[in-house]
Design a protein around this motif. Structure first.
Motif, PDB file in Angstrom:
ATOM      1  N   LEU A  57       5.798   6.164  -7.146  1.00 58.00           N
ATOM      2  CA  LEU A  57       4.971   5.702  -6.045  1.00 58.00           C
ATOM      3  C   LEU A  57       5.844   5.527  -4.818  1.00 58.00           C
ATOM      4  N   LEU A  58       5.283   5.848  -3.645  1.00 60.77           N
ATOM      5  CA  LEU A  58       5.950   5.571  -2.377  1.00 60.77           C
ATOM      6  C   LEU A  58       5.125   4.513  -1.660  1.00 60.77           C
ATOM      7  N   LEU A  59       5.698   3.326  -1.520  1.00 66.38           N
ATOM      8  CA  LEU A  59       4.977   2.204  -0.943  1.00 66.38           C
ATOM      9  C   LEU A  59       5.445   1.928   0.470  1.00 66.38           C
ATOM     10  N   VAL A  72       9.156   3.553  -5.995  1.00 63.13           N
ATOM     11  CA  VAL A  72       8.865   2.726  -7.168  1.00 63.13           C
ATOM     12  C   VAL A  72       8.500   3.623  -8.340  1.00 63.13           C
ATOM     13  N   GLU A  73       8.977   3.248  -9.520  1.00 64.08           N
ATOM     14  CA  GLU A  73       8.652   3.973 -10.745  1.00 64.08           C
ATOM     15  C   GLU A  73       7.839   3.073 -11.669  1.00 64.08           C
ATOM     16  N   PHE A 119       0.845  -1.191   0.000  1.00 62.17           N
ATOM     17  CA  PHE A 119       0.000   0.000   0.000  1.00 62.17           C
ATOM     18  C   PHE A 119       0.887   1.250   0.000  1.00 62.17           C
ATOM     19  N   GLY A 120       0.382   2.329  -0.577  1.00 65.40           N
ATOM     20  CA  GLY A 120       1.167   3.553  -0.593  1.00 65.40           C
ATOM     21  C   GLY A 120       0.426   4.701  -1.239  1.00 65.40           C
ATOM     22  N   GLN A 121       1.219   5.629  -1.761  1.00 66.54           N
ATOM     23  CA  GLN A 121       0.662   6.833  -2.380  1.00 66.54           C
ATOM     24  C   GLN A 121       1.387   7.135  -3.687  1.00 66.54           C
TER      25      GLN A 121
END
Length: 343
Positions: free
Chosen positions: A107-109, A115-116, A69-71
């Motif tokens: 993304l920051l998980l 993550v790209e 999960f992340g943003q």
């Protein structure tokens, strides 16, 4: 055949939300694919259906903690389900967000993993993990166990043990080969003590195993792809079992799919590969004589597979019987031992 022919009504209370108290504590329905005869029993007495010289083949894939999960960089929430780890820093994944991310999005998980999104491949996204640790290590540290969508509780500590076979070895699955969840170490020892041999294949189960077929005609369905490996030792054991008059029992549809895939274009051979084999009524089985499996989702490819194995009419009758007798369904549910139709 039409997809609707593989539908059935299942009362929600029969969907098992938790495993039986003991691994071998489930019920077992024996289905004869020739006569259609049904026999109710318990999994603990599986050995009564086995004979010396038989061979039992398990799928030794290991479920990974594939959910993260992340943003997004824009602040929107995102949920990632890893479908396949490609290498230490790249993976294919399902991405759930209010708007699908585009290539180049970051993304920051789990507040820890950068993550790209580098590309999109049909329904999957290619992700690059900018972290020193490998993806498998990151999933072990930060990931969440991906319980099936019909299990309503979040994964608990018990699930991390019980949603994994006792013989799991090779990491890579995002769903458990659930027929194997019924076996404990004692049962494995008892099987071998009676002269039954054990072998392994590896098929990394993908999330597509839970997807219903959405087309009207099953022939139009596009099957998802999964990786498998057949060891030389397993091929040799199958050959010697045949020579000795024993029977080949596949534990789970995933073990069966791996074996049938490896024998699709000639004699069974060892090695690794990709399979998108779609087994439907009318398929001629080349390897497996008997199948141990749980009860499957309506209109799923696995309902079609077991209908091919035992005959459509026999399977639909078996499911009607199981519902009347209140068997527990799906991943944490009860099991079926199916004899292949040969008539």
């Amino acid at each position: 055949m039409r997809t609707q022919e593989f539908d059935f009504y299942l009362p929600s209370e029969l969907i098992a939300q938790f495993p039986a108290e003991k691994r071998n504590g489930s019920r077992l329905l024996h289905v004869d694919g020739n006569s259609g005869q049904l026999v109710d029993g318990t999994f603990a007495h599986l050995t009564e259906w086995l004979s010396p010289h038989d061979l039992v083949i398990f799928n030794d894939t290991r479920v990974i903690k594939a959910r993260l999960f992340g943003q997004k960089s824009t602040g929107g929430a995102v949920e990632i389900m890893i479908e396949r780890v490609l290498n230490d820093h790249e993976a294919l994944a399902h991405v759930r967000a209010s708007r699908a991310p585009k290539p180049g999005a970051r993304l920051l998980l789990e507040n820890a993993i950068d993550v790209e999104v580098t590309a999109r491949q049909d329904d999957l996204f290619l992700l690059k993990f900018h972290h020193a640790s490998s993806i498998f290590n990151l999933l072990d540290q930060y990931g969440h166990l991906p319980l099936p969508p019909y299990i309503t509780h979040a994964a608990e500590s018990e699930d991390e043990t019980r949603y994994q076979t006792v013989y799991a070895k090779h990491a890579g699955a995002v769903a458990a080969p659930t027929a194997g969840l019924h076996f404990d170490e004692t049962m494995l020892s008892n099987i071998q003590a009676m002269g039954v041999r054990i072998a392994y294949v590896t098929l990394h189960v993908g999330a597509g195993t839970f997807q219903p077929v959405k087309v009207d005609e099953i022939s139009a369905h596009k099957m998802h792809s999964e990786r498998y490996q057949i060891p030389e030792e397993t091929v040799a054991l199958i050959q010697s079992t045949r020579q000795n008059g024993g029977r080949i029992l596949a534990v789970g549809t995933t073990a069966l799919r791996a074996l049938e895939s490896a024998a699709q274009h000639g004699p069974l051979s060892a090695g690794s590969g990709e399979t998108n084999i779609f087994i439907t009524p009318g398929y001629s089985f080349n390897v497996v004589d008997r199948l141990l499996t749980n009860f499957h989702l309506p209109k799923s490819t696995l309902m079609m597979l077991v209908s091919a194995f035992a005959g459509y009419t026999h399977i639909m009758s078996a499911y009607e019987h199981a519902i009347r007798q209140q068997y527990r369904f799906f991943s944490y549910g009860d099991a079926m031992l199916i004899e292949r139709a040969t008539l």
